[in-house]
Design a protein around this motif. Structure first.
Motif, PDB file in Angstrom:
ATOM      1  N   LYS A  10     -17.327 -30.152   7.891  1.00 52.46           N
ATOM      2  CA  LYS A  10     -18.775 -30.350   8.019  1.00 52.46           C
ATOM      3  C   LYS A  10     -19.481 -30.115   6.682  1.00 52.46           C
ATOM      4  O   LYS A  10     -20.388 -30.848   6.323  1.00 52.46           O
ATOM      5  CB  LYS A  10     -19.349 -29.429   9.083  1.00 52.46           C
ATOM      6  N   ILE A  11     -19.040 -29.095   5.960  1.00 54.28           N
ATOM      7  CA  ILE A  11     -19.644 -28.828   4.651  1.00 54.28           C
ATOM      8  C   ILE A  11     -19.484 -30.049   3.755  1.00 54.28           C
ATOM      9  O   ILE A  11     -20.436 -30.490   3.105  1.00 54.28           O
ATOM     10  CB  ILE A  11     -19.025 -27.577   4.005  1.00 54.28           C
ATOM     11  N   PHE A  24     -15.862 -36.181   1.838  1.00 51.24           N
ATOM     12  CA  PHE A  24     -15.069 -35.739   2.983  1.00 51.24           C
ATOM     13  C   PHE A  24     -14.008 -34.749   2.511  1.00 51.24           C
ATOM     14  O   PHE A  24     -13.735 -34.628   1.321  1.00 51.24           O
ATOM     15  CB  PHE A  24     -14.432 -36.926   3.714  1.00 51.24           C
ATOM     16  N   LEU A  25     -13.419 -34.054   3.469  1.00 45.94           N
ATOM     17  CA  LEU A  25     -12.363 -33.088   3.197  1.00 45.94           C
ATOM     18  C   LEU A  25     -11.040 -33.841   3.126  1.00 45.94           C
ATOM     19  O   LEU A  25     -10.673 -34.545   4.057  1.00 45.94           O
ATOM     20  CB  LEU A  25     -12.322 -32.038   4.312  1.00 45.94           C
ATOM     21  N   TRP A  51      -8.417 -25.855   1.692  1.00 44.66           N
ATOM     22  CA  TRP A  51      -8.309 -26.439   3.024  1.00 44.66           C
ATOM     23  C   TRP A  51      -8.017 -27.920   2.930  1.00 44.66           C
ATOM     24  O   TRP A  51      -8.515 -28.607   2.050  1.00 44.66           O
ATOM     25  CB  TRP A  51      -9.612 -26.287   3.795  1.00 44.66           C
ATOM     26  N   SER A  52      -7.243 -28.413   3.889  1.00 48.91           N
ATOM     27  CA  SER A  52      -7.077 -29.846   4.067  1.00 48.91           C
ATOM     28  C   SER A  52      -7.701 -30.216   5.410  1.00 48.91           C
ATOM     29  O   SER A  52      -7.997 -29.349   6.230  1.00 48.91           O
ATOM     30  CB  SER A  52      -5.597 -30.247   4.056  1.00 48.91           C
ATOM     31  N   SER A  53      -7.879 -31.496   5.636  1.00 54.36           N
ATOM     32  CA  SER A  53      -8.404 -31.953   6.926  1.00 54.36           C
ATOM     33  C   SER A  53      -7.285 -32.106   7.953  1.00 54.36           C
ATOM     34  O   SER A  53      -7.541 -32.457   9.096  1.00 54.36           O
ATOM     35  CB  SER A  53      -9.131 -33.283   6.760  1.00 54.36           C
ATOM     36  N   SER A  54      -6.068 -31.844   7.542  1.00 56.43           N
ATOM     37  CA  SER A  54      -4.908 -31.994   8.434  1.00 56.43           C
ATOM     38  C   SER A  54      -4.769 -30.767   9.332  1.00 56.43           C
ATOM     39  O   SER A  54      -4.539 -29.659   8.856  1.00 56.43           O
ATOM     40  CB  SER A  54      -3.632 -32.188   7.619  1.00 56.43           C
ATOM     41  N   CYS A  87     -14.403 -31.086  -1.773  1.00 55.97           N
ATOM     42  CA  CYS A  87     -14.876 -32.319  -1.169  1.00 55.97           C
ATOM     43  C   CYS A  87     -14.611 -33.470  -2.124  1.00 55.97           C
ATOM     44  O   CYS A  87     -14.753 -33.325  -3.347  1.00 55.97           O
ATOM     45  CB  CYS A  87     -16.373 -32.221  -0.895  1.00 55.97           C
ATOM     46  N   ILE A  88     -14.204 -34.610  -1.567  1.00 52.72           N
ATOM     47  CA  ILE A  88     -13.890 -35.771  -2.411  1.00 52.72           C
ATOM     48  C   ILE A  88     -14.554 -37.021  -1.849  1.00 52.72           C
ATOM     49  O   ILE A  88     -15.055 -37.025  -0.721  1.00 52.72           O
ATOM     50  CB  ILE A  88     -12.369 -35.998  -2.528  1.00 52.72           C
ATOM     51  N   ARG A  89     -14.529 -38.066  -2.671  1.00 50.10           N
ATOM     52  CA  ARG A  89     -14.932 -39.412  -2.251  1.00 50.10           C
ATOM     53  C   ARG A  89     -13.669 -40.249  -2.137  1.00 50.10           C
ATOM     54  O   ARG A  89     -12.632 -39.884  -2.690  1.00 50.10           O
ATOM     55  CB  ARG A  89     -15.872 -40.034  -3.275  1.00 50.10           C
TER      56      ARG A  89
END
Length: 91
Positions: A10-11, A24-25, A51-54, A87-89
């Motif tokens: 969310k951040i 996005f993460l 953190w990863s989104s996995s 956070c990346i694009r």
């Protein structure tokens, strides 16, 4: 569906950096690519986990360490741990 106000994904999803708001993460694989190219990407703290989104399950997720020589080093940790985020694009 997370009820927590400030979780990593969310951040990233609500952040804006240099006028870009499509952040996005990254997943575990995307983090591997970032860490391998850390000299180009920059902005990582050596030896820190991110953190990863996995997700591993409903209560745990994967985090990866910023060390290319340890690229396979990841941890499964409870989602309420305080760990750095990046956070990346899309790339």
């Amino acid at each position: 569906g997370c009820s927590q106000p400030d979780f990593a994904a969310k951040i990233c999803g609500t952040s804006s950096v240099n006028g870009y708001s499509d952040l996005f993460l990254p997943s575990r694989d995307e983090q591997d690519s970032l860490f391998v190219h850390k000299d180009i990407v920059g902005g990582f703290d050596p030896g820190w986990y991110y953190w990863s989104s996995s997700e591993y399950d409903d209560f745990q997720a994967y985090c990866k360490v910023n060390q290319p020589e340890w690229i396979t080093n990841e941890m499964i940790v409870p989602k309420d741990f305080y760990i750095k985020i990046r956070c990346i694009r899309k790339f």
